[in-house]
Design an enzyme around this catalytic site. Structure first.
Site, PDB file in Angstrom:
ATOM      1  N   HIS A 309      69.093 125.197 -35.267  1.00  0.00           N
ATOM      2  CA  HIS A 309      69.485 124.541 -36.276  1.00  0.00           C
ATOM      3  C   HIS A 309      68.725 122.993 -36.388  1.00  0.00           C
ATOM      4  O   HIS A 309      68.001 122.618 -35.868  1.00  0.00           O
ATOM      5  CB  HIS A 309      70.870 123.800 -35.367  1.00  0.00           C
ATOM      6  CG  HIS A 309      71.973 124.534 -35.340  1.00  0.00           C
ATOM      7  ND1 HIS A 309      71.986 125.836 -34.478  1.00  0.00           N
ATOM      8  CD2 HIS A 309      73.224 124.521 -36.185  1.00  0.00           C
ATOM      9  CE1 HIS A 309      73.485 126.199 -34.296  1.00  0.00           C
ATOM     10  NE2 HIS A 309      74.078 125.759 -35.518  1.00  0.00           N
ATOM     11  N   ASN A 340      63.210 124.803 -29.356  1.00  0.00           N
ATOM     12  CA  ASN A 340      64.613 124.684 -29.330  1.00  0.00           C
ATOM     13  C   ASN A 340      65.342 123.995 -28.348  1.00  0.00           C
ATOM     14  O   ASN A 340      66.156 122.975 -28.365  1.00  0.00           O
ATOM     15  CB  ASN A 340      65.271 125.958 -30.006  1.00  0.00           C
ATOM     16  CG  ASN A 340      66.805 125.762 -30.183  1.00  0.00           C
ATOM     17  OD1 ASN A 340      67.243 124.697 -30.681  1.00  0.00           O
ATOM     18  ND2 ASN A 340      67.301 126.730 -29.864  1.00  0.00           N
ATOM     19  N   GLU A 442      55.013 112.573 -44.163  1.00  0.00           N
ATOM     20  CA  GLU A 442      55.091 112.571 -45.601  1.00  0.00           C
ATOM     21  C   GLU A 442      53.793 113.283 -46.136  1.00  0.00           C
ATOM     22  O   GLU A 442      53.796 113.735 -47.171  1.00  0.00           O
ATOM     23  CB  GLU A 442      55.216 111.055 -46.177  1.00  0.00           C
ATOM     24  CG  GLU A 442      56.578 110.591 -46.085  1.00  0.00           C
ATOM     25  CD  GLU A 442      56.736 109.395 -46.540  1.00  0.00           C
ATOM     26  OE1 GLU A 442      58.145 108.901 -47.160  1.00  0.00           O
ATOM     27  OE2 GLU A 442      55.944 108.544 -46.685  1.00  0.00           O
ATOM     28  N   ASP A 448      59.014 111.929 -50.032  1.00  0.00           N
ATOM     29  CA  ASP A 448      59.192 110.508 -50.005  1.00  0.00           C
ATOM     30  C   ASP A 448      60.535 110.478 -49.049  1.00  0.00           C
ATOM     31  O   ASP A 448      61.556 110.694 -49.981  1.00  0.00           O
ATOM     32  CB  ASP A 448      59.395 109.718 -51.277  1.00  0.00           C
ATOM     33  CG  ASP A 448      59.333 108.570 -51.244  1.00  0.00           C
ATOM     34  OD1 ASP A 448      59.487 107.833 -50.248  1.00  0.00           O
ATOM     35  OD2 ASP A 448      59.147 107.781 -52.449  1.00  0.00           O
ATOM     36  N   GLU A 462      57.089 102.918 -42.266  1.00  0.00           N
ATOM     37  CA  GLU A 462      56.588 104.095 -42.270  1.00  0.00           C
ATOM     38  C   GLU A 462      55.333 104.499 -41.584  1.00  0.00           C
ATOM     39  O   GLU A 462      54.907 105.448 -41.483  1.00  0.00           O
ATOM     40  CB  GLU A 462      56.604 104.918 -43.799  1.00  0.00           C
ATOM     41  CG  GLU A 462      58.210 104.850 -44.168  1.00  0.00           C
ATOM     42  CD  GLU A 462      58.371 105.607 -45.420  1.00  0.00           C
ATOM     43  OE1 GLU A 462      57.173 105.925 -46.016  1.00  0.00           O
ATOM     44  OE2 GLU A 462      59.574 105.985 -45.742  1.00  0.00           O
TER      45      GLU A 462
END
Length: 471
Positions: A309, A340, A442, A448, A462
């Site tokens: 997921h 996971n 990024e 973005d 960031e």
């Protein structure tokens, strides 16, 4: 609000306007006479501009009281002639010199948007009973048409007369950009979009959102907010490798070449969680276009990779429907079991623990590259090449105390956690070992991730790698 009289040629706009029948026929880009609206004045309204999909407000119910987001996906109207159309998310609208467009030249987030020409308009045929706080509209030029202008209009007498609200908006881009009107209206009101110049040049209008603030939480109260508050990271739209899908429980960009999502975005608070058991009901996503690859649960069988997921099942267990929504295969990617079930799961649990402390979290998660190691060894793809095995799974989480007006509450002290976890076996179960910066993710993805945050704040947040305690 103070009204300012203006001189506008007008004809009476009476209730007979709404009795016109729907005329359905193949789309024709012909010039039809538009019935002008009677504009009686002008309202001073604050306006905010976004060169992207812009922020979304809260999930809406009781649309005439709390608000709605109208995507026009449920409507059908093929003619520019005046007529009514019923839309599932909001109600009845009247379109004059306007239709619901589905062509490749129509700019849209899904498969449909309104297209308006000449001095046409699209207006609500119902009132917001408790007024409205904001009206947010996405707009773009149709195809290669030239620039046009339009106005937001408001009526307080069920459509008998109308007022301009806010300034004239210029549509000059073929990208869907956003304008948000802070109307702060307490009276019963209905709104519309009125094209004011540009002649036969056409504009597209999509994703009109009206919020009353009634469902906005506040005072430390957890609420179900928009799943795309801080922007569309990849400007997902109709491209087969960057296809935009919006569901009530999350929003995503789907990559048909890879058979998985590029990213999934969702909001997390205790308003989204409960004690509904996991349905384990993996299912193909039929909302994808018919020509797209639609993964099934069997495509993962004996692959050596978990059905991983992106938006976690336990992040959406307040209701049965909400939990089932996380089992669409568009929210699933091939994930190494040790990734996971250990580090990824531990980070999911940690974020849910933060919500129990009175926080809400805006999350984006996705995949990078190709090639991972599952329980059967290394693989670049599964299901005969239809599904790419990612090289790593990444997630970013912006943490705020429960409240309202989330974008404007973000400061350089706001906590953002970013992780990038190798899609391999025998990796650490300690998620903190995989912390990184948003800038790093990024750089790897080209996205973005928080474009609606003020640039000066965004640049600080960031670049930072989270180092707060994890217990």
């Amino acid at each position: 609000m103070k009204l300012f009289k203006i001189s506008v040629p007008a004809l009476t706009f009476a209730s007979m306007l709404f009795s016109c029948s729907i005329q359905e026929q193949p789309i024709q880009d012909t010039t039809l006479e538009s019935i002008p609206l009677k504009i009686n004045g002008e309202l001073k309204t604050a306006i905010h501009y976004y060169d992207n999909q812009g922020p979304h407000e809260h999930q809406h119910s009781e649309k005439r009281v709390v608000g709605f987001t109208e995507t026009f996906e449920s409507g059908t109207k093929f003619s520019y002639a005046g007529g009514s159309v019923t839309l599932t998310a909001s109600g009845n609208w009247y379109l004059s010199d306007a239709l619901i467009g589905t062509s490749a030249s129509d700019q849209k987030f899904g498969s449909k948007s309104i297209r308006i020409q000449n001095t046409g308009y699209a207006i609500m045929s119902f009132d917001m009973d408790n007024g409205a706080q904001t009206v947010t509209i996405r707009h773009a030029k149709y195809g290669s048409d030239d620039t046009s202008t339009w106005r937001l209009i408001a009526s307080y007498d069920s459509g008998a007369s109308w007022f301009y609200a806010g300034d004239t908006i210029t549509t000059s881009s073929t990208s869907l950009n956003t304008v948000s009107f802070t109307v702060n209206e307490s009276r019963g009101v209905r709104y519309g979009v009125y094209k004011t110049s540009g002649g036969s040049n056409r504009i597209n209008i999509d994703n009109i959102e009206i919020s009353t603030g009634t469902n906005s939480g506040g005072g430390g109260t957890a609420s179900q907010d928009s799943n795309l508050t801080f922007g569309n990271p990849s400007d997902a739209g109709t491209s087969a490798t960057n296809y935009f899908l919006s569901k009530p429980d999350y929003t995503l960009s789907y990559n048909n070449d890879k058979g998985t999502a590029n990213w999934v975005s969702w909001h997390l608070s205790t308003a989204w969680t409960g004690d509904e058991p996991r349905c384990n009901c993996f299912k193909s996503d039929t909302s994808l276009p018919s020509g797209f690859f639609r993964a099934t649960t069997d495509d993962y069988t004996n692959s050596g990779f978990d059905r991983g997921h992106l938006c976690a099942s336990a992040d959406r267990d307040a209701t049965e429907d909400s939990n089932e929504s996380t089992y669409y295969m568009t929210n699933i990617a091939p994930q190494a079991p040790d990734n996971n079930q250990r580090s990824w799961a531990n980070f999911e649990n940690y974020l849910r623990d933060l919500t129990l402390e009175g926080n809400e979290i805006h999350i984006v998660a996705g995949v990078i590259g190709s090639g991972g190691t599952g329980s059967n060894g290394f693989a670049n793809t599964i299901d005969g090449g239809n599904i790419t095995v990612p090289d790593s799974f990444w997630k970013v989480a912006l943490v705020l105390p429960n409240g309202t007006d989330d974008i404007n509450r973000v400061t350089t002290s706001t906590r953002i956690i970013a992780i990038n976890v190798p899609n391999d076996q025998d990796i650490s179960s300690d998620w903190t070992q995989f912390r990184t910066s948003v800038n790093s993710i990024e750089s790897l993805t080209g996205y973005d991730l928080f474009e609606n945050i003020t640039n000066s704040v965004e640049s600080v947040l960031e670049s930072r790698v989270d180092n707060e305690p994890s217990n």
